[in-house]
Scaffold this active site. Structure first.
Site, mmCIF file in Angstrom:
data_model
loop_
_atom_site.group_PDB
_atom_site.id
_atom_site.type_symbol
_atom_site.label_atom_id
_atom_site.label_comp_id
_atom_site.label_asym_id
_atom_site.label_seq_id
_atom_site.Cartn_x
_atom_site.Cartn_y
_atom_site.Cartn_z
ATOM 1 N N CYS A 1 0.867 -1.183 0.000
ATOM 2 C CA CYS A 1 0.000 0.000 0.000
ATOM 3 C C CYS A 1 0.894 1.220 0.000
ATOM 4 C CB CYS A 1 -0.909 -0.006 1.233
ATOM 5 S SG CYS A 1 -1.995 1.439 1.345
ATOM 6 N N GLU B 1 -3.334 0.919 -6.333
ATOM 7 C CA GLU B 1 -2.365 -0.139 -6.602
ATOM 8 C C GLU B 1 -2.060 -0.163 -8.095
ATOM 9 O OE1 GLU B 1 0.340 -1.678 -5.827
ATOM 10 O OE2 GLU B 1 -0.692 -2.260 -3.973
#
Length: 252
Positions: A2, A111
């Site tokens: 992340c 992402e």
């Protein structure tokens, strides 16, 4: 992993979800990056007599944990993520895992899916039900040689669920509201007692939306970062094949 996330919910919504005291006003943030300040909630002092509300405190920390024993942060990699599977054993994270577990409010995260050897396609990944969620976090205070103390933190990650592993093999750990109290209770709950919470979100919890590569630049910080982007036909086909395969695996 992340490496970017967003928090676009109102302070009132975040306060209600986390169960913390009143928060100072803050604007929506669409592209939060490592080294920037992020909001964390930790277990606070004992609750007031007769109160049914959990006692939690909120604070801003630098996103990028610096262990308390570090002499020079420049000698360490930027620790903005911690692998949940090994955090309780790693020197950089084990003290925070035992004593300073936290919640990180978020509206979703970004992402990148690798396509070939050169191109990476960004996705905005958000909860299907909308609203604000909480990532599992760790907080650590570090004292500079001059004596100034800085609060720092990291987000815990786990293996990606069946729906998202076609984009990336890691994802942040999401703590459900019913588990907030247990996750934050570092007095009574050792890391082994909360290990069951460090798991991927259910496959249908998140939805992934292709977005433009504007999110690649930290300076870009507007709501247009979350607009759906067109993608080449070959990328759509590749994603569909990955999704179909994941759906088949979830039947067994």
């Amino acid at each position: 992993m992340c490496g970017r996330f967003a928090l676009t919910a109102t302070p009132d919504a975040v306060q209600s979800m986390l169960g913390v005291m009143e928060l100072d006003p803050f604007p929506p943030r669409y592209n939060i990056a490592p080294t920037q300040p992020i909001l964390m909630a930790l277990s606070g002092p004992s609750r007031a007599p007769g109160s049914n509300l959990p006692s939690r405190s909120a604070l801003l920390v630098r996103w990028g944990l610096i262990p308390s024993w570090a002499k020079n942060p420049a000698d360490l990699p930027l620790l903005f993520n911690a692998r949940s599977e090994t955090a309780a054993q790693k020197a950089s994270f084990k003290t925070a895992m035992r004593h300073r577990r936290a919640l990180v409010p978020a509206s979703g995260f970004y992402e990148w899916r690798r396509v070939g050897n050169k191109r990476a396609e960004p996705y905005w990944i958000r909860p299907r039900h909308g609203g604000v969620i909480a990532f599992a976090g760790l907080m650590e205070s570090w004292s500079e040689p001059g004596g100034t103390e800085m609060d720092t933190g990291a987000i815990l990650t786990t293996e990606a669920n069946a729906r998202l592993k076609g984009i990336h093999h890691r994802m942040p750990v999401v703590i459900e509201p019913q588990d907030f109290e247990r996750w934050l209770d570092c007095l009574n709950q050792e890391p082994r007692h909360v290990a069951d919470l460090l798991k991927p979100a259910e496959p249908d919890f998140f939805e992934a939306i292709p977005v433009s590569d504007k999110v690649n630049k930290v300076a870009n910080a507007g709501p247009e970062l979350q607009d759906r982007a067109e993608r080449p036909a070959d990328a759509i086909t590749a994603e569909k094949k990955s999704s179909d395969k994941d759906d088949q695996l979830t039947l067994f």
